[in-house]
Each structure stands twice: as structure tokens, then as C-alpha cells.
Scaffold this motif. Sequence first.
Motif, short mmCIF file in Angstrom:
data_model
loop_
_atom_site.label_atom_id
_atom_site.label_comp_id
_atom_site.label_asym_id
_atom_site.label_seq_id
_atom_site.Cartn_x
_atom_site.Cartn_y
_atom_site.Cartn_z
N TYR A 110 0.88 -1.16 0.00
CA TYR A 110 0.00 0.00 0.00
C TYR A 110 0.91 1.21 0.00
O TYR A 110 1.53 1.54 1.01
N ASP A 111 1.05 1.87 -1.16
CA ASP A 111 2.04 2.93 -1.29
C ASP A 111 1.55 4.30 -0.83
O ASP A 111 2.35 5.21 -0.66
N ALA A 112 0.25 4.46 -0.65
CA ALA A 112 -0.26 5.75 -0.19
C ALA A 112 0.19 5.97 1.26
O ALA A 112 0.34 5.03 2.03
N VAL A 113 0.40 7.21 1.62
CA VAL A 113 0.82 7.54 2.97
C VAL A 113 -0.37 8.11 3.73
O VAL A 113 -1.01 9.04 3.27
N PRO A 114 -0.69 7.56 4.91
CA PRO A 114 -1.79 8.09 5.69
C PRO A 114 -1.52 9.53 6.13
O PRO A 114 -0.37 9.93 6.29
N ARG A 115 -2.58 10.28 6.34
CA ARG A 115 -2.41 11.68 6.76
C ARG A 115 -1.76 11.74 8.15
O ARG A 115 -1.95 10.84 8.97
N PRO A 116 -1.01 12.78 8.43
CA PRO A 116 -0.37 12.92 9.74
C PRO A 116 -1.42 12.88 10.85
O PRO A 116 -2.50 13.45 10.73
N GLY A 117 -1.09 12.17 11.93
CA GLY A 117 -1.99 12.08 13.06
C GLY A 117 -3.05 11.00 12.94
O GLY A 117 -3.78 10.75 13.90
#
Length: 74
Positions: A44-51
Motif C-alpha cells: 500500500y504505497d499511499a501515505v496516511p495523513r499525519p496524526g
Amino acid sequence: MELEILRPDGVSLEEFDPGDEATVEHARTVLASYTVPWSAETRYDAVPRPGYDCAGCEALSWCATGKERVAAAG
């Protein structure tokens, strides 16, 4: 079987014989081209939003960033 294709200038109907082996084989090939790569995905290459709390995320098993966040949180 009918396939309704919506176009900006109207609608077109395409008719297919579901009993025609060539039609069935073509449909299988087209569907496989979309589904096989997706079902074999291991990352899963997407990066989750900070926090974002990654602990309960359904993509956690594929997400390196999420795994790192969960491990760092202890």
C-alpha cells in the motif's frame, strides 16, 4: 444481455449473447486484466495523513508507514 453506455450526447445500447463462447472468453480476459493485479497487491504505497491512528486500518497489512506508526506507538 444489454450494456447501456452513457455518453455526453446520449445513450447507446450494446447487446451481447452470454452464451457465445468468444464473448465469454473476451469478458473473462478483460475482467482479469482489471482484477488480477488488484487481487495480487501486497503493498500500500499511499501515505496516511499525519496524526491518523493506523492501528485499526484495513490497509495496515500492506502499509509500511502504518506499520511503523503502530510499532512506534507500542
